[in-house]
Design an enzyme around this catalytic site. Structure first.
Site, PDB file in Angstrom:
ATOM      1  N   HIS A   1      -4.517   1.059   7.584  1.00  8.76           N
ATOM      2  CA  HIS A   1      -3.172   1.636   7.676  1.00  8.76           C
ATOM      3  C   HIS A   1      -3.006   2.791   6.683  1.00  8.76           C
ATOM      4  O   HIS A   1      -2.532   3.870   7.043  1.00  8.76           O
ATOM      5  CB  HIS A   1      -2.126   0.538   7.415  1.00  8.76           C
ATOM      6  CG  HIS A   1      -0.706   1.023   7.407  1.00  8.76           C
ATOM      7  ND1 HIS A   1       0.209   0.676   8.381  1.00  8.76           N
ATOM      8  CD2 HIS A   1      -0.044   1.842   6.545  1.00  8.76           C
ATOM      9  CE1 HIS A   1       1.373   1.279   8.111  1.00  8.76           C
ATOM     10  NE2 HIS A   1       1.249   1.976   7.008  1.00  8.76           N
ATOM     11  N   GLU A   2      -3.438   2.571   5.433  1.00  9.25           N
ATOM     12  CA  GLU A   2      -3.280   3.619   4.418  1.00  9.25           C
ATOM     13  C   GLU A   2      -4.207   4.803   4.690  1.00  9.25           C
ATOM     14  O   GLU A   2      -3.837   5.958   4.468  1.00  9.25           O
ATOM     15  CB  GLU A   2      -3.519   3.066   3.002  1.00  9.25           C
ATOM     16  CG  GLU A   2      -2.559   1.969   2.575  1.00  9.25           C
ATOM     17  CD  GLU A   2      -1.091   2.310   2.804  1.00  9.25           C
ATOM     18  OE1 GLU A   2      -0.710   3.482   2.662  1.00  9.25           O
ATOM     19  OE2 GLU A   2      -0.321   1.389   3.155  1.00  9.25           O
TER      20      GLU A   2
ATOM     21  N   HIS B   1      -2.760   7.259   6.954  1.00  8.35           N
ATOM     22  CA  HIS B   1      -1.797   8.182   6.336  1.00  8.35           C
ATOM     23  C   HIS B   1      -2.464   9.468   5.848  1.00  8.35           C
ATOM     24  O   HIS B   1      -1.906  10.551   6.000  1.00  8.35           O
ATOM     25  CB  HIS B   1      -1.088   7.525   5.143  1.00  8.35           C
ATOM     26  CG  HIS B   1       0.096   6.690   5.523  1.00  8.35           C
ATOM     27  ND1 HIS B   1       1.189   7.203   6.177  1.00  8.35           N
ATOM     28  CD2 HIS B   1       0.365   5.379   5.323  1.00  8.35           C
ATOM     29  CE1 HIS B   1       2.078   6.234   6.361  1.00  8.35           C
ATOM     30  NE2 HIS B   1       1.608   5.112   5.859  1.00  8.35           N
TER      31      HIS B   1
ATOM     32  N   GLY C   1       0.842  -1.193   0.000  1.00  7.56           N
ATOM     33  CA  GLY C   1       0.000   0.000   0.000  1.00  7.56           C
ATOM     34  C   GLY C   1       0.872   1.236   0.000  1.00  7.56           C
ATOM     35  O   GLY C   1       2.034   1.182   0.415  1.00  7.56           O
TER      36      GLY C   1
ATOM     37  N   CYS D   1       5.893   0.000   7.440  1.00  9.48           N
ATOM     38  CA  CYS D   1       5.511   1.155   6.631  1.00  9.48           C
ATOM     39  C   CYS D   1       6.711   1.585   5.799  1.00  9.48           C
ATOM     40  O   CYS D   1       7.828   1.644   6.318  1.00  9.48           O
ATOM     41  CB  CYS D   1       5.076   2.291   7.562  1.00  9.48           C
ATOM     42  SG  CYS D   1       4.565   3.775   6.691  1.00  9.48           S
ATOM     43  N   LEU D   2       6.483   1.877   4.519  1.00 10.71           N
ATOM     44  CA  LEU D   2       7.599   2.271   3.643  1.00 10.71           C
ATOM     45  C   LEU D   2       8.259   3.575   4.109  1.00 10.71           C
ATOM     46  O   LEU D   2       9.423   3.810   3.801  1.00 10.71           O
ATOM     47  CB  LEU D   2       7.118   2.420   2.194  1.00 10.71           C
ATOM     48  CG  LEU D   2       6.631   1.128   1.519  1.00 10.71           C
ATOM     49  CD1 LEU D   2       6.126   1.428   0.105  1.00 10.71           C
ATOM     50  CD2 LEU D   2       7.721   0.069   1.476  1.00 10.71           C
TER      51      LEU D   2
ATOM     52  N   GLN E   1       2.897  10.040   1.515  1.00  9.99           N
ATOM     53  CA  GLN E   1       4.197   9.363   1.541  1.00  9.99           C
ATOM     54  C   GLN E   1       5.062   9.713   0.335  1.00  9.99           C
ATOM     55  O   GLN E   1       6.253   9.427   0.327  1.00  9.99           O
ATOM     56  CB  GLN E   1       4.018   7.841   1.592  1.00  9.99           C
ATOM     57  CG  GLN E   1       3.396   7.352   2.886  1.00  9.99           C
ATOM     58  CD  GLN E   1       3.301   5.849   2.883  1.00  9.99           C
ATOM     59  OE1 GLN E   1       2.352   5.292   2.353  1.00  9.99           O
ATOM     60  NE2 GLN E   1       4.289   5.180   3.449  1.00  9.99           N
TER      61      GLN E   1
HETATM   62 NI    NI Z   1       2.524   3.246   5.861  1.00 14.14          NI
END
Ligand code: NI
Length: 188
Positions: free
Chosen positions: A144-145, A148, A45, A102-103, A50
């Site tokens: 989760h997304e 963000h 995701g 998380c990226l 991000q």
């Molecule tokens: Ni994340």
């Protein structure tokens, strides 16, 4: 085009994203770039903040959760979706722990407890309206997304003890003192 992924510590990760409309400049190209960026980083995701855009857009491709197609009981292989201007209508069911990453926060994985089901309204990339209920891992990646675009990160859910343990590591990530296999943008 692969975009740099914003690292923990950047203020854009803490802002609530703005809604977009069909005429938002280069939206389709931006979504394509998000997919390319997510695949390059082996993510499941990615949310617009991000990649430094404070807008309510995120993408999901849950194939990354599945090693063996024969064991894809949840149908994760089919879960590739663009979410535009999403609104969570309700979350219910029992809370369960899942080890999230998380990226924007490389090499940190922690158990996070969330409700098992989410009902969400959103537009796809053609601005067709959808309302869906997701459970299990699908719900997890959506929650989760979605966080963000609300300016939240999974580390916000950790206990004060776990936060203390991670403090130094998070400080290093924000300063770029980390080796990572994809392009990132750090706070100077
Ligand atoms: Ni994340």
């Amino acid at each position: 085009m692969i975009l740099p992924i914003v690292a923990y510590g950047n203020a854009v990760l803490r802002k609530r994203g703005q809604n977009v409309d069909k005429d938002y400049p280069k939206l389709q190209e931006f979504i394509d770039n998000m997919f390319e960026t997510m695949y390059n980083a082996s993510g499941v995701g990615l949310a617009a903040p991000q990649v430094n855009q404070s807008i309510r857009v995120f993408i999901v491709d849950a194939r990354g959760f599945v090693d063996d197609e024969d064991e894809d009981e949840e149908g994760l292989k089919d879960f590739v979706q663009v979410f535009i201007n999403p609104e969570i209508i309700e979350e219910d069911g029992e809370e369960w722990d899942f080890n999230e990453g998380c990226l924007s926060i490389p090499d940190v994985r922690e158990d996070v407890s969330r409700k098992e089901r989410v009902r969400i309204k959103f537009y796809d990339r053609d601005f067709k309206e959808h309302e869906e209920v997701y459970t299990g891992l699908k719900a997890r990646v959506v929650q989760h997304e979605y966080d963000h675009i609300e300016g939240k990160l999974f580390t916000d859910y950790l206990t004060p003890f776990r936060k203390r343990i991670l403090k130094g590591k998070l400080a290093n990530i924000s300063k770029g003192k980390i080796s990572v296999g994809y392009r990132m943008k750090f706070v100077k």
